[in-house]
Design an enzyme around this catalytic site. Structure first.
Site, mmCIF file in Angstrom:
data_model
loop_
_atom_site.group_PDB
_atom_site.id
_atom_site.type_symbol
_atom_site.label_atom_id
_atom_site.label_comp_id
_atom_site.label_asym_id
_atom_site.label_seq_id
_atom_site.Cartn_x
_atom_site.Cartn_y
_atom_site.Cartn_z
ATOM 1 N N GLY A 49 -11.364 -3.831 63.556
ATOM 2 C CA GLY A 49 -11.794 -4.332 61.939
ATOM 3 C C GLY A 49 -12.644 -3.000 61.554
ATOM 4 N N HIS A 50 -12.216 -2.012 61.783
ATOM 5 C CA HIS A 50 -13.088 -0.734 61.422
ATOM 6 C C HIS A 50 -12.457 0.654 61.340
ATOM 7 C CE1 HIS A 50 -13.777 -0.522 65.792
ATOM 8 N NE2 HIS A 50 -13.513 0.806 65.638
ATOM 9 N N ALA A 51 -12.830 1.745 60.886
ATOM 10 C CA ALA A 51 -11.974 3.051 61.050
ATOM 11 C C ALA A 51 -13.168 3.851 61.426
ATOM 12 C CB ALA A 51 -11.466 3.442 59.607
#
Length: 138
Positions: A49-51
């Site tokens: 749930g991130h980059a």
């Protein structure tokens, strides 16, 4: 164009037990600066749930299986990782979510950078702004 890329890691078959090696700048296309693993993920939960702005990663299902969904802001791809001799290469600027972990699944992550909180984009709205800003810069 594909967002992620499955890379084949050498699988050395031996009747005493198989062996797979991942060497930085040889099997993995970057110098490995950090290694961590995710395990004991409860049923129905997700990770990621991130980059990352700078960090590249290779994800490997050491045990069990899980899905990885990659999103570049315009397209999404989902990969099933379930072989310990394959890794999913994730470049910078790609949103990732890991889910559908089987019982006993272990996800190994090989990272190109040391942990730096400022490298993470943790809100999807912020990520979409990052994508738009980088598209303008091109």
């Amino acid at each position: 164009m594909k967002i992620g890329k499955i890379i084949e890691l050498e699988k050395i078959v031996d009747p005493r037990g198989n062996l797979t090696v991942a060497q930085g700048d040889i099997d993995v296309p970057f110098d490995i600066k950090r290694v961590y693993w995710v395990y004991d993920v409860p049923a129905g939960e997700y990770r990621g749930g991130h980059a990352h702005r700078q960090c590249r990663e290779v994800l490997v299902a050491l045990s069990g299986s899980f899905h990885v969904t990659l999103d570049d802001g315009t397209q999404r791809e989902t990969y099933l990782l379930n072989h310990p001799y394959q890794g999913l290469l994730i470049d910078t600027g790609i949103w990732r979510t890991l889910d559908d972990f089987s019982s006993g699944a272990v996800c190994l992550v090989l990272a190109s950078e040391l942990f730096e909180e400022a490298d993470y984009i943790r809100e999807y709205d912020e990520y979409m702004k990052y994508v738009a800003d980088n598209d303008k810069a091109l």
